[in-house]
Design an enzyme around this catalytic site. Sequence first.
Site, PDB file in Angstrom:
ATOM      1  N   CYS A   1      -1.378  -5.675  -1.331  1.00  0.00           N
ATOM      2  CA  CYS A   1      -1.613  -7.051  -0.893  1.00  0.00           C
ATOM      3  C   CYS A   1      -2.501  -7.851  -1.845  1.00  0.00           C
ATOM      4  O   CYS A   1      -2.033  -8.305  -2.877  1.00  0.00           O
ATOM      5  CB  CYS A   1      -2.149  -7.061   0.539  1.00  0.00           C
ATOM      6  SG  CYS A   1      -1.946  -8.667   1.363  1.00  0.00           S
TER       7      CYS A   1
ATOM      8  N   LYS B   1      -7.006   0.417  -2.055  1.00  0.00           N
ATOM      9  CA  LYS B   1      -6.942  -0.992  -2.430  1.00  0.00           C
ATOM     10  C   LYS B   1      -8.187  -1.413  -3.209  1.00  0.00           C
ATOM     11  O   LYS B   1      -9.310  -1.219  -2.746  1.00  0.00           O
ATOM     12  CB  LYS B   1      -6.777  -1.833  -1.161  1.00  0.00           C
ATOM     13  CG  LYS B   1      -6.527  -3.313  -1.359  1.00  0.00           C
ATOM     14  CD  LYS B   1      -6.207  -3.925  -0.007  1.00  0.00           C
ATOM     15  CE  LYS B   1      -5.928  -5.406  -0.066  1.00  0.00           C
ATOM     16  NZ  LYS B   1      -5.539  -5.931   1.267  1.00  0.00           N
TER      17      LYS B   1
ATOM     18  N   GLU C   1       2.325  -3.497   4.408  1.00  0.00           N
ATOM     19  CA  GLU C   1       0.934  -3.037   4.496  1.00  0.00           C
ATOM     20  C   GLU C   1       0.531  -2.788   5.948  1.00  0.00           C
ATOM     21  O   GLU C   1       0.863  -3.569   6.845  1.00  0.00           O
ATOM     22  CB  GLU C   1       0.023  -4.105   3.887  1.00  0.00           C
ATOM     23  CG  GLU C   1      -1.457  -3.766   3.914  1.00  0.00           C
ATOM     24  CD  GLU C   1      -2.333  -4.922   3.439  1.00  0.00           C
ATOM     25  OE1 GLU C   1      -3.487  -4.666   3.048  1.00  0.00           O
ATOM     26  OE2 GLU C   1      -1.863  -6.084   3.464  1.00  0.00           O
TER      27      GLU C   1
END
Length: 286
Positions: free
Chosen positions: A153, A116, A43
């Site tokens: 993540c 995200k 990431e």
Amino acid sequence: MTNICVAALQLPLGGDEQSNIYAVSGLVAEAAEQGAQIILPPELFAGPYFCKIEDEALFALAQPVGESAPVLAMQKLAKQYGVAIPASFFERDGPHHYNSIAMIDPDGEIMGVYRKSHIPDGPGYEEKFYFRPGNTGFKTWDVCGTRIGVGICWDQWYPETARAMALMGAEILFYPTAIGSEPYDADLDTSRMWRRAMQGHAVSNCMPVVASNRIGIETEGNGDQAFYGHSFITNEWGDLVAAYGSDETGVLVETFDLEEARKHRAGMGFFRDRRPELYGRLAEDK
């Protein structure tokens, strides 16, 4: 027999943008030379993990997808080696900012962007200052003869993310990550939980999982932060078939027989026996 070869990259990323992109590019080349078809960098690999602090000057790091240096570099490599790369970058879209993935196909073209969905906010991981929650919804991508799902993540802690992508047809799940020490508790090591959560996604959805993390101590901002690596690849049973510890730099490469995984997935009955009419509580915010 339908085989797919995947790779996870692990390396320190505390340098400047040019140095980090160069280091990642070297590992992409190494993975491609080992036969990897889909290659996962960590990431926000273009720089140190800047979300340790809240500093409005750091918004200058964000770029539109078509101008992002890490994305442009990965496009060039994808085309050169004929590989697919989910490339993580800090995205600016007008006045809005996102933690995003540009999904790059083996021709070097951008298939689309995933933003995200779950944004953390806590000591050392103050991402809500920088990123809006993603507005793309979960996404899957048809590449290299399969369909993959990519979370980012904090998404990896949510079984809903994995299951949604599996229901959208994903056969392999990918999670680029930047995670390490917890500034509020020096004795807390989440690396075991981090792995187990994603191994659980592999088991519950009966499909391989690939996770890439950074390593090393980054000193920028308000004190040191140690990133613990432990990048890994699991098979459809959740077994670790390739894994690093906390300090190795390199590539993890593994080949899967997707037809075999499909057979197991059908045989386990996890999707056959779902009861969606009972799951309404999952969508209630109370």
